[in-house]
Motif scaffolding. Structure first.
Motif, PDB file in Angstrom:
ATOM      1  N   ASN A 198       0.854  -1.227   0.005  1.00  0.00           N
ATOM      2  CA  ASN A 198       0.115   0.008  -0.008  1.00  0.00           C
ATOM      3  C   ASN A 198       0.980   1.212  -0.076  1.00  0.00           C
ATOM      4  OD1 ASN A 198      -2.803  -1.075  -0.217  1.00  0.00           O
ATOM      5  ND2 ASN A 198      -2.421  -1.793   1.990  1.00  0.00           N
ATOM      6  N   MET A 199       1.944   1.278   0.641  1.00  0.00           N
ATOM      7  CA  MET A 199       2.941   2.296   0.573  1.00  0.00           C
ATOM      8  C   MET A 199       3.391   2.494  -0.873  1.00  0.00           C
ATOM      9  SD  MET A 199       6.533   2.583   2.765  1.00  0.00           S
ATOM     10  CE  MET A 199       7.329   1.731   1.621  1.00  0.00           C
ATOM     11  N   VAL A 200       3.451   1.647  -1.459  1.00  0.00           N
ATOM     12  CA  VAL A 200       4.048   1.516  -2.867  1.00  0.00           C
ATOM     13  C   VAL A 200       2.968   2.179  -3.831  1.00  0.00           C
ATOM     14  CG1 VAL A 200       5.075   0.345  -4.922  1.00  0.00           C
ATOM     15  CG2 VAL A 200       5.781  -0.226  -2.459  1.00  0.00           C
ATOM     16  N   LEU A 201       1.954   1.957  -3.649  1.00  0.00           N
ATOM     17  CA  LEU A 201       0.678   2.640  -4.515  1.00  0.00           C
ATOM     18  C   LEU A 201       0.740   4.097  -4.325  1.00  0.00           C
ATOM     19  CD1 LEU A 201      -2.174  -0.100  -3.840  1.00  0.00           C
ATOM     20  CD2 LEU A 201      -0.544   0.280  -5.835  1.00  0.00           C
ATOM     21  N   LYS A 202       0.799   4.365  -2.706  1.00  0.00           N
ATOM     22  CA  LYS A 202       1.055   5.848  -2.661  1.00  0.00           C
ATOM     23  C   LYS A 202       2.039   6.608  -3.051  1.00  0.00           C
ATOM     24  CE  LYS A 202      -2.708   6.216  -0.090  1.00  0.00           C
ATOM     25  NZ  LYS A 202      -3.967   7.036  -0.599  1.00  0.00           N
ATOM     26  N   LEU A 203       3.067   5.830  -3.423  1.00  0.00           N
ATOM     27  CA  LEU A 203       4.361   6.452  -3.834  1.00  0.00           C
ATOM     28  C   LEU A 203       4.044   6.600  -5.293  1.00  0.00           C
ATOM     29  CD1 LEU A 203       7.220   4.188  -2.477  1.00  0.00           C
ATOM     30  CD2 LEU A 203       6.909   6.571  -2.004  1.00  0.00           C
ATOM     31  N   LYS A 204       3.533   5.598  -5.948  1.00  0.00           N
ATOM     32  CA  LYS A 204       3.382   5.733  -7.280  1.00  0.00           C
ATOM     33  C   LYS A 204       2.507   6.860  -7.784  1.00  0.00           C
ATOM     34  CE  LYS A 204       4.738   0.999  -8.717  1.00  0.00           C
ATOM     35  NZ  LYS A 204       3.934  -0.462  -8.965  1.00  0.00           N
ATOM     36  N   LYS A 205       1.515   7.260  -6.916  1.00  0.00           N
ATOM     37  CA  LYS A 205       0.542   8.052  -7.193  1.00  0.00           C
ATOM     38  C   LYS A 205       0.854   9.527  -6.755  1.00  0.00           C
ATOM     39  CE  LYS A 205      -3.580   4.923  -6.390  1.00  0.00           C
ATOM     40  NZ  LYS A 205      -4.641   4.602  -5.706  1.00  0.00           N
ATOM     41  N   GLY A 206       2.041   9.617  -6.134  1.00  0.00           N
ATOM     42  CA  GLY A 206       2.559  10.812  -5.658  1.00  0.00           C
ATOM     43  C   GLY A 206       1.930  11.420  -4.570  1.00  0.00           C
ATOM     44  N   LYS A 207       1.381  10.363  -3.685  1.00  0.00           N
ATOM     45  CA  LYS A 207       0.540  10.874  -2.562  1.00  0.00           C
ATOM     46  C   LYS A 207       1.472  10.545  -1.189  1.00  0.00           C
ATOM     47  CE  LYS A 207      -3.679  11.228  -4.952  1.00  0.00           C
ATOM     48  NZ  LYS A 207      -5.422  10.642  -5.003  1.00  0.00           N
ATOM     49  N   PHE A 208       2.587  10.790  -1.147  1.00  0.00           N
ATOM     50  CA  PHE A 208       3.371  10.014  -0.084  1.00  0.00           C
ATOM     51  C   PHE A 208       4.093  11.120   0.553  1.00  0.00           C
ATOM     52  CE2 PHE A 208       6.792   7.617   1.945  1.00  0.00           C
ATOM     53  CZ  PHE A 208       6.064   6.669   2.529  1.00  0.00           C
ATOM     54  N   PHE A 209       3.734  11.591   1.910  1.00  0.00           N
ATOM     55  CA  PHE A 209       4.313  12.745   2.572  1.00  0.00           C
ATOM     56  C   PHE A 209       5.164  12.370   3.704  1.00  0.00           C
ATOM     57  CE2 PHE A 209       0.305  13.594   0.369  1.00  0.00           C
ATOM     58  CZ  PHE A 209       0.772  14.529  -0.465  1.00  0.00           C
ATOM     59  N   TYR A 210       5.637  11.116   3.782  1.00  0.00           N
ATOM     60  CA  TYR A 210       6.616  10.931   4.973  1.00  0.00           C
ATOM     61  C   TYR A 210       7.926  11.327   4.635  1.00  0.00           C
ATOM     62  CZ  TYR A 210       2.682   8.496   7.205  1.00  0.00           C
ATOM     63  OH  TYR A 210       1.323   8.214   7.589  1.00  0.00           O
ATOM     64  N   HIS A 211       8.726  11.762   5.871  1.00  0.00           N
ATOM     65  CA  HIS A 211      10.110  12.314   5.622  1.00  0.00           C
ATOM     66  C   HIS A 211      10.836  10.820   5.723  1.00  0.00           C
ATOM     67  CE1 HIS A 211       8.362  16.052   7.036  1.00  0.00           C
ATOM     68  NE2 HIS A 211       9.019  16.461   5.871  1.00  0.00           N
ATOM     69  N   PHE A 212      10.531   9.982   6.712  1.00  0.00           N
ATOM     70  CA  PHE A 212      11.389   8.750   6.809  1.00  0.00           C
ATOM     71  C   PHE A 212      10.169   7.685   6.986  1.00  0.00           C
ATOM     72  CE2 PHE A 212      13.159   5.756   9.760  1.00  0.00           C
ATOM     73  CZ  PHE A 212      14.224   5.082   9.114  1.00  0.00           C
ATOM     74  N   VAL A 213      10.729   6.400   6.566  1.00  0.00           N
ATOM     75  CA  VAL A 213       9.757   5.107   6.844  1.00  0.00           C
ATOM     76  C   VAL A 213      10.786   4.157   7.237  1.00  0.00           C
ATOM     77  CG1 VAL A 213       8.242   3.643   6.235  1.00  0.00           C
ATOM     78  CG2 VAL A 213       8.317   5.834   5.239  1.00  0.00           C
ATOM     79  N   GLU A 214      10.567   3.544   8.439  1.00  0.00           N
ATOM     80  CA  GLU A 214      11.220   2.316   8.789  1.00  0.00           C
ATOM     81  C   GLU A 214      10.296   0.968   8.464  1.00  0.00           C
ATOM     82  OE1 GLU A 214      12.764   1.179  13.259  1.00  0.00           O
ATOM     83  OE2 GLU A 214      11.101   0.385  13.006  1.00  0.00           O
ATOM     84  N   VAL A 215      11.002   0.410   7.342  1.00  0.00           N
ATOM     85  CA  VAL A 215      10.362  -0.571   6.489  1.00  0.00           C
ATOM     86  C   VAL A 215      10.947  -1.890   6.932  1.00  0.00           C
ATOM     87  CG1 VAL A 215       9.512  -1.491   4.159  1.00  0.00           C
ATOM     88  CG2 VAL A 215      10.160   1.096   4.568  1.00  0.00           C
ATOM     89  N   LEU A 216      10.063  -2.844   7.137  1.00  0.00           N
ATOM     90  CA  LEU A 216      10.357  -4.096   7.615  1.00  0.00           C
ATOM     91  C   LEU A 216       9.506  -5.077   6.874  1.00  0.00           C
ATOM     92  CD1 LEU A 216      11.175  -3.715  11.583  1.00  0.00           C
ATOM     93  CD2 LEU A 216      12.901  -3.837   9.735  1.00  0.00           C
ATOM     94  N   ALA A 217      10.175  -6.046   6.266  1.00  0.00           N
ATOM     95  CA  ALA A 217       9.278  -7.270   5.612  1.00  0.00           C
ATOM     96  C   ALA A 217       8.406  -7.911   6.688  1.00  0.00           C
ATOM     97  CB  ALA A 217      10.154  -8.129   4.744  1.00  0.00           C
ATOM     98  N   CYS A 218       8.828  -8.310   7.710  1.00  0.00           N
ATOM     99  CA  CYS A 218       7.978  -9.119   8.618  1.00  0.00           C
ATOM    100  C   CYS A 218       7.036  -8.372   9.466  1.00  0.00           C
ATOM    101  CB  CYS A 218       9.096 -10.084   9.616  1.00  0.00           C
ATOM    102  SG  CYS A 218      10.205 -11.022   8.936  1.00  0.00           S
ATOM    103  N   PRO A 219       5.677  -8.784   9.352  1.00  0.00           N
ATOM    104  CA  PRO A 219       4.789  -8.182  10.272  1.00  0.00           C
ATOM    105  C   PRO A 219       5.146  -8.337  11.697  1.00  0.00           C
ATOM    106  CG  PRO A 219       3.823 -10.318   9.419  1.00  0.00           C
ATOM    107  CD  PRO A 219       5.141 -10.125   8.763  1.00  0.00           C
ATOM    108  N   GLY A 220       4.840  -7.358  12.374  1.00  0.00           N
ATOM    109  CA  GLY A 220       5.501  -7.202  13.897  1.00  0.00           C
ATOM    110  C   GLY A 220       6.923  -7.108  13.942  1.00  0.00           C
ATOM    111  N   GLY A 221       7.697  -6.941  13.275  1.00  0.00           N
ATOM    112  CA  GLY A 221       9.003  -6.588  13.244  1.00  0.00           C
ATOM    113  C   GLY A 221       9.798  -7.830  13.356  1.00  0.00           C
TER     114      GLY A 221
END
Length: 496
Positions: free
Chosen positions: A394-417
């Motif tokens: 979902n984050m990627v979809l927002k990126l592609k639409k140009g509707k992403f307004f965060y300065h930093f994102v901690e991205v982890l593949a595993c749900p729960g960290g």
């Protein structure tokens, strides 16, 4: 030793919000050797295996190809399980994994570990290796909860068990995470200050999760690669410390050290194979083998060893004559805490605000949360933590639409960290052991927090080994680059 509704909740954002992402020209890259692609038999070529309703659906396994020709010497460890890559655990499925990578991942298992141990028992000392094992902080709560020990007892008993097998040194990777966080903090501040001059300065994405990095390079390509923080992950910085700093202290060539990392997830095996983490001069990788926490338990079971019967041995440090004290961790309830540390550092450095406590705002699910800093009625910092593939997609979809307004994102593949890495705390049918995970979270949050800036060894190493914080050696040792990996048209044509 830290989206559909997510990005949607991040609208507005004040004057400090980063510009929307736009496609960029592909950066120059060293050519890779052509390799045959290994296709998964269980998923369609055009359908990503990560397309699922949630992150806890059933796991499908693919046996990595064996390079054994049957002529290897038999020993007592032949019954150990072969390494497998689980498609629900890792992004290296279908066209993302080459045949060569599959073979090399197969070699990163318990048998390879014992091959070195057995080699050290042979008479030809010229082939002996110093065997060093580095323990990830997110693995220790698993052993503590599983065997009902404190985290300090678990670390010492795990060290005692590994040394009883023939391991020479056992290290804690927390010091490597110190370096990684400090470098990430500095890079974010620099990117923020350049945000009006450089189109791709912000947002910045964390680089510690190898599953996320692999997905970004091989699927998202130029959309995000220039936005990924260049600081190496703790695992690979630990590789630099062991094969660089420690090897020099011991007057050893890097290829004389066999470095094993114990980690909570399988993606770390693939990270160790990256070409940029290999020194051709010494024919030596920074990390030679990655074993998951679960694989260590398998070894214990094969050896009929109970943790309760193992003698406690203090964990080694990288510094002569010193042992590690009690286990410490960084801020962050389920990971190394990049979001918390970078947020507090940026608030102080950029706006003079001393943030004591961080308040998370959960959006559509608990694995996407945001943190904001308000000053003079304006939102000046907007950070997010995105865990698991639902939120990444979902984050990627927002990126592609140009509707992403965060300065930093901690991205982890595993749900729960990271505590929920699929190399530990799993039931027999491949589902998360929720009761064990709850105990692990209690153990982890009870570990005392130590700020990276408070580690005096790190500060001395910056001066004595890395030649200053702004040196070329810091860039070469603690940083890397991420860029799009060329794929065929069909392999990029993935349906979500």
């Amino acid at each position: 030793m830290s989206p559909a509704g997510a990005a949607g909740g991040g609208g507005g954002g004040g004057g400090a919000a980063p510009p929307a992402l736009r496609p960029q020209a592909q950066p120059r890259r060293q050519p890779r050797r052509p390799a045959q692609q290994m296709k998964c038999e269980n998923c369609s070529k055009k359908e990503c295996s990560k397309k699922q309703k949630n992150d806890d659906t059933q796991s499908t396994s693919v046996d990595a190809l064996s390079s054994n020709n049957g002529s290897e010497e038999k020993n007592e460890f032949d019954t150990l399980a072969n390494a497998k890559i689980l498609l629900s655990d890792c992004l290296a499925c279908d066209s993302c994994m080459t045949l060569e990578e599959g073979t090399r991942v197969f070699q990163q298992n318990q048998k390879e570990f014992f091959r070195i141990l057995n080699l050290n028992k042979k008479c030809d000392t010229s082939k002996h290796k110093i065997l060093a094992v580095s323990l990830c902080p997110q693995s220790l709560p698993y052993f503590a909860a599983k065997f009902n020990f404190s985290v300090n007892e678990a670390a010492k008993r795990l060290c005692g068990f590994l040394k009883s097998l023939g391991v020479h040194y056992v290290f804690d990777t927390t010091i490597a995470a110190d370096f990684s966080i400090l470098e990430s903090q500095r890079e974010f501040v620099q990117r923020y200050q350049r945000r009006n001059q450089e189109e791709h300065a912000l947002p910045m994405f964390a680089s510690a999760c190898p599953g996320w990095i692999r997905y970004a390079e091989r699927v998202l390509t130029n959309l995000v690669t220039s936005h990924i923080c260049t600081a190496k992950s703790p695992q690979q910085i630990m590789g630099s410390l062991v094969k660089g700093y420690f090897a020099r202290q011991q007057n050893l060539s890097p290829d004389k050290i066999f470095h094993v990392v114990v980690a909570p997830c399988y993606d770390k095996k693939l990270e160790a194979l990256r070409e940029d983490f290999y020194t051709a001069l010494y024919n030596s990788a920074e990390v030679d083998c990655v074993l998951t926490s679960g694989e260590i338990v398998q070894i214990m079971e094969q050896k009929n060893v109970s943790m309760k019967d193992v003698t406690e041995v203090a964990v080694d440090s990288l510094f002569d004559g010193l042992k590690e004290g009690d286990v410490v961790r960084h801020d962050g309830k389920r990971s190394d805490g990049y979001l918390e540390h970078i947020f507090k550092h940026a608030a102080k450095e950029l706006f003079g605000v001393d943030v004591k406590e961080i308040t998370y705002k959960a959006l559509k699910n608990k694995d996407f949360q945001e943190v904001t800093l308000e000053k003079d009625g304006e939102t000046v910092l907007r950070f997010a933590a995105a865990y698991g593939f639902r939120n990444i997609q979902n984050m990627v979809l927002k990126l592609k639409k140009g509707k992403f307004f965060y300065h930093f994102v901690e991205v982890l593949a595993c749900p729960g960290g990271c505590l929920n890495g699929k190399g530990q705390a799993q039931t027999e049918d491949g589902k998360p052991d929720k009761a064990l995970l709850a105990q692990m979270e209690e153990v982890y949050t009870a570990i005392p927090v130590r700020l990276p800036e408070a580690n005096l060894h790190v500060q001395r190493m910056y001066q004595d080994w890395l030649e200053g914080m702004d040196s070329r050696k810091v860039q070469d040792t603690l940083h890397t680059t991420y860029s799009a990996v060329n794929q065929s048209t069909s392999s990029l044509d993935i349906k979500w």
